[in-house]
Write a protein that holds these residues in place. Sequence first.
Motif, mmCIF file in Angstrom:
data_model
loop_
_atom_site.group_PDB
_atom_site.id
_atom_site.type_symbol
_atom_site.label_atom_id
_atom_site.label_comp_id
_atom_site.label_asym_id
_atom_site.label_seq_id
_atom_site.Cartn_x
_atom_site.Cartn_y
_atom_site.Cartn_z
ATOM 1 N N ALA A 99 0.828 -1.199 0.000
ATOM 2 C CA ALA A 99 0.000 0.000 0.000
ATOM 3 C C ALA A 99 0.866 1.253 0.000
ATOM 4 C CB ALA A 99 -0.927 0.011 1.213
ATOM 5 N N ASP A 100 0.398 2.293 -0.680
ATOM 6 C CA ASP A 100 1.066 3.596 -0.653
ATOM 7 C C ASP A 100 0.617 4.419 0.541
ATOM 8 O OD1 ASP A 100 2.456 3.599 -3.404
ATOM 9 O OD2 ASP A 100 0.388 3.064 -3.898
ATOM 10 N N TYR A 101 -0.659 4.235 0.932
ATOM 11 C CA TYR A 101 -1.229 5.010 2.025
ATOM 12 C C TYR A 101 -2.003 4.085 2.964
ATOM 13 C CZ TYR A 101 -0.450 8.675 -1.487
ATOM 14 O OH TYR A 101 0.098 9.489 -2.424
ATOM 15 N N VAL A 102 -2.192 4.563 4.199
ATOM 16 C CA VAL A 102 -2.942 3.802 5.201
ATOM 17 C C VAL A 102 -3.941 4.741 5.876
ATOM 18 C CG1 VAL A 102 -2.836 2.470 7.344
ATOM 19 C CG2 VAL A 102 -1.029 2.215 5.624
ATOM 20 N N VAL A 103 -5.177 4.249 6.054
ATOM 21 C CA VAL A 103 -6.184 4.983 6.812
ATOM 22 C C VAL A 103 -6.323 4.321 8.175
ATOM 23 C CG1 VAL A 103 -8.600 5.658 6.959
ATOM 24 C CG2 VAL A 103 -7.436 5.700 4.748
ATOM 25 N N LEU A 104 -6.084 5.096 9.232
ATOM 26 C CA LEU A 104 -6.148 4.592 10.595
ATOM 27 C C LEU A 104 -7.084 5.491 11.397
ATOM 28 C CD1 LEU A 104 -5.005 2.626 12.766
ATOM 29 C CD2 LEU A 104 -3.213 4.321 13.189
ATOM 30 N N GLY A 105 -8.106 4.912 12.005
ATOM 31 C CA GLY A 105 -9.077 5.757 12.679
ATOM 32 C C GLY A 105 -9.717 5.094 13.887
ATOM 33 N N SER A 106 -10.435 5.924 14.662
ATOM 34 C CA SER A 106 -11.153 5.421 15.828
ATOM 35 C C SER A 106 -12.430 6.227 16.014
ATOM 36 C CB SER A 106 -10.292 5.526 17.093
ATOM 37 O OG SER A 106 -10.040 6.885 17.414
ATOM 38 N N MET A 107 -13.384 5.620 16.704
ATOM 39 C CA MET A 107 -14.646 6.274 17.035
ATOM 40 C C MET A 107 -14.926 6.020 18.513
ATOM 41 S SD MET A 107 -18.439 5.602 15.420
ATOM 42 C CE MET A 107 -18.713 4.146 16.445
ATOM 43 N N THR A 108 -15.184 7.096 19.253
ATOM 44 C CA THR A 108 -15.414 6.984 20.687
ATOM 45 C C THR A 108 -16.788 7.540 21.026
ATOM 46 O OG1 THR A 108 -13.038 7.269 21.096
ATOM 47 C CG2 THR A 108 -14.525 7.562 22.971
ATOM 48 N N VAL A 109 -17.569 6.777 21.772
ATOM 49 C CA VAL A 109 -18.929 7.167 22.136
ATOM 50 C C VAL A 109 -18.957 7.640 23.575
ATOM 51 C CG1 VAL A 109 -21.315 6.406 22.365
ATOM 52 C CG2 VAL A 109 -19.903 5.533 20.501
ATOM 53 N N PHE A 110 -19.504 8.873 23.788
ATOM 54 C CA PHE A 110 -19.705 9.433 25.118
ATOM 55 C C PHE A 110 -21.205 9.634 25.321
ATOM 56 C CE2 PHE A 110 -15.247 10.408 25.494
ATOM 57 C CZ PHE A 110 -14.843 10.748 24.214
ATOM 58 N N GLY A 111 -21.884 8.651 25.903
ATOM 59 C CA GLY A 111 -23.335 8.756 26.046
ATOM 60 C C GLY A 111 -23.977 8.809 24.673
ATOM 61 N N GLU A 112 -24.651 9.942 24.374
ATOM 62 C CA GLU A 112 -25.270 10.110 23.064
ATOM 63 C C GLU A 112 -24.321 10.762 22.062
ATOM 64 O OE1 GLU A 112 -28.471 8.109 24.086
ATOM 65 O OE2 GLU A 112 -28.280 9.044 22.104
ATOM 66 N N SER A 113 -23.192 11.285 22.540
ATOM 67 C CA SER A 113 -22.254 11.991 21.676
ATOM 68 C C SER A 113 -21.199 11.040 21.125
ATOM 69 C CB SER A 113 -21.579 13.126 22.457
ATOM 70 O OG SER A 113 -22.553 14.024 22.969
ATOM 71 N N ILE A 114 -20.461 11.546 20.113
ATOM 72 C CA ILE A 114 -19.484 10.704 19.443
ATOM 73 C C ILE A 114 -18.311 11.541 18.970
ATOM 74 C CG2 ILE A 114 -20.521 10.915 17.150
ATOM 75 C CD1 ILE A 114 -19.880 7.905 16.778
ATOM 76 N N SER A 115 -17.126 10.948 18.975
ATOM 77 C CA SER A 115 -15.923 11.605 18.482
ATOM 78 C C SER A 115 -15.277 10.709 17.419
ATOM 79 C CB SER A 115 -14.926 11.846 19.617
ATOM 80 O OG SER A 115 -13.712 12.374 19.114
ATOM 81 N N THR A 116 -14.928 11.319 16.287
ATOM 82 C CA THR A 116 -14.298 10.584 15.184
ATOM 83 C C THR A 116 -12.899 11.141 14.954
ATOM 84 O OG1 THR A 116 -16.473 10.367 14.140
ATOM 85 C CG2 THR A 116 -14.554 9.825 12.806
ATOM 86 N N ASP A 117 -11.910 10.262 14.960
ATOM 87 C CA ASP A 117 -10.513 10.661 14.762
ATOM 88 C C ASP A 117 -9.884 9.770 13.705
ATOM 89 O OD1 ASP A 117 -11.137 10.888 17.966
ATOM 90 O OD2 ASP A 117 -9.994 12.618 17.215
ATOM 91 N N VAL A 118 -9.345 10.386 12.643
ATOM 92 C CA VAL A 118 -8.800 9.615 11.527
ATOM 93 C C VAL A 118 -7.488 10.224 11.045
ATOM 94 C CG1 VAL A 118 -9.432 8.426 9.393
ATOM 95 C CG2 VAL A 118 -11.219 9.477 10.771
ATOM 96 N N LYS A 119 -6.578 9.364 10.613
ATOM 97 C CA LYS A 119 -5.319 9.797 10.004
ATOM 98 C C LYS A 119 -5.174 9.166 8.621
ATOM 99 C CE LYS A 119 -2.720 10.325 14.339
ATOM 100 N NZ LYS A 119 -1.524 9.855 15.109
ATOM 101 N N PHE A 120 -4.695 9.969 7.669
ATOM 102 C CA PHE A 120 -4.353 9.459 6.338
ATOM 103 C C PHE A 120 -2.833 9.533 6.232
ATOM 104 C CE2 PHE A 120 -5.618 8.127 2.183
ATOM 105 C CZ PHE A 120 -4.608 8.565 1.338
ATOM 106 N N ILE A 121 -2.195 8.360 6.191
ATOM 107 C CA ILE A 121 -0.744 8.259 6.358
ATOM 108 C C ILE A 121 -0.060 7.856 5.054
ATOM 109 C CG2 ILE A 121 1.086 7.148 7.692
ATOM 110 C CD1 ILE A 121 -1.130 6.401 9.762
ATOM 111 N N ASP A 122 1.002 8.560 4.709
ATOM 112 C CA ASP A 122 1.877 8.168 3.605
ATOM 113 C C ASP A 122 2.796 7.072 4.133
ATOM 114 O OD1 ASP A 122 3.733 9.969 1.077
ATOM 115 O OD2 ASP A 122 3.960 7.891 1.729
ATOM 116 N N ALA A 123 2.553 5.830 3.706
ATOM 117 C CA ALA A 123 3.300 4.696 4.263
ATOM 118 C C ALA A 123 4.773 4.741 3.875
ATOM 119 C CB ALA A 123 2.668 3.383 3.793
#
Length: 544
Positions: A99-123
Amino acid sequence: MKYTLRCSVSIAMLLILIFSAHSVAQDTPKKILVLPFNINAKEDLSFLQNGIHDMLVTRLSHEDKVITMGKDAIGSALGKIPKPIKEPAAIDLGLSLGADYVVLGSMTVFGESISTDVKFIDALQKNVLVTFSQFGKSQGDVLAHIDMFAGQVNEKVFGRKTYTYSYGTGRQQPAPEKTQKDDRRKHPESIFMKDGSISDAAIWKSRRFKLGMRGISVGDVDGDKQNEAVFIDKNSVYVYRYTEGTVAKVKEFNGTDRESFLSVDVADINKNGKAEIFVTSVQDTNQNLDSFVLEWKGGKLAKILDGQRLFYRVIKVPKQGPVLLGQGLTGIKVYRNDIQEMSWQGSRYAPIGEKRYKDPINVMGIAFASFAADGAEMAISFTQDERLRMFNNTDGKQVWKSDEKYGGNSLFLEFKDESDSRIGDTFVKKSVFLPQRVQIADINNDGKYEVLVPNNKDVARRLLRSIRSYESGHIEGFEWSELGLTPKWKTRKLPGYISDWIVADFDNDGQDEIVCAIVKSTAPVIGDQRSNIMMLEFTPDTKN
């Protein structure tokens, strides 16, 4: 009669000229490894994790320029990496898979709320090109987050702007020209998530197969109450099963090099609990139709009928179920005025009724349904020049015909026609293209049936006598009115030629989907054929 794809030098040169206006120098495609998101939540959100993954694959892929690598590419390697996956491990995995690139991410739930964190990496350079972090008020907001992230990657890394969707996050979209509160029609790419939000990214694509799919169908082949996908290439039948976002091979049946398979249908016509596989085939050696039927026996696919000089087609008739149709071939008349309904009688499929029409049809492109208030059954079919038309099934008279052309098939039968032109002492053979499949479905569950057909774009605009090369296609839906069939919606453009398609429950979730066999190359003289299965989900709007 002979089925063939001409591979002569002259045809190759002609195709090169056709494509010259469309061809540009292509760099090696960039490969993106999309890793499964790490989900931090008390409840099981695997359905959302799969949706995020499929959405990223759809949004980041771009023809042959950008290729996404998903779960099937990772295989067992993912299980050897400590969780949650850290950036160095993600880069190492990406490099090991090319792969040339990698997508690495996470999703965290706080009650009814949500946080999305993602990285697009040049491998290769081991640096982060795009960092994305967004907070939302509900789980449904993660779909908007992924859409925004993909848009940033496409613009910043690949220099292309893509359309973004609204999922109730406050972002504005152009308002439609006209809206009606009582319009219950849902686009077939829309599906309701568990939290009530709507995802317009409900498209799944299989891994790439190094073959040219000619036909596809879906049914319970082995009698386990779960559907399998059955597809064909020139002389092989493949049975695959969809499980957890990927497809795995169940069984394969190989014909001979002298056979050319034209179509495949799957249905339990003999009522023994296992769906038969109906393969329409032509035998090159004797230049005649030589169709056959397979059935699951002792863990294998075995022929229960062979040597049938018939075109087969199974259609789903509303309120009746699957019906097997057959049609013979007379001389060079691929399109005839008659078709036969067939059933299993002892040791063979025999006719139980005949329908005759004013104008010739081919059974591979026909469907039945009732549209008018009087309940009269209609037949919808393709003409030989690929226009849609409708017949009254009672008297066989045509009641409507389209001005536009639809369908588009690369398969044809070829005949030596002495009435045709010749070059010297050599007759110029006559090519008759086969019709595409027609489907009937009640998309929004309102009791009104829609006619669904594919529409493939031919580079040469169907001007060439015996060559078709398609660059893209889509599915269109029509509704019946007193004026005839009226176009109502169409899917987005699909990247390749729709060689065949079916409406069926492909993923065994209790809902029908549009399932397409997509071929990336339809001309072997240009390059090897490659195919994917694509699934487009649709669900009626349960709020209406």
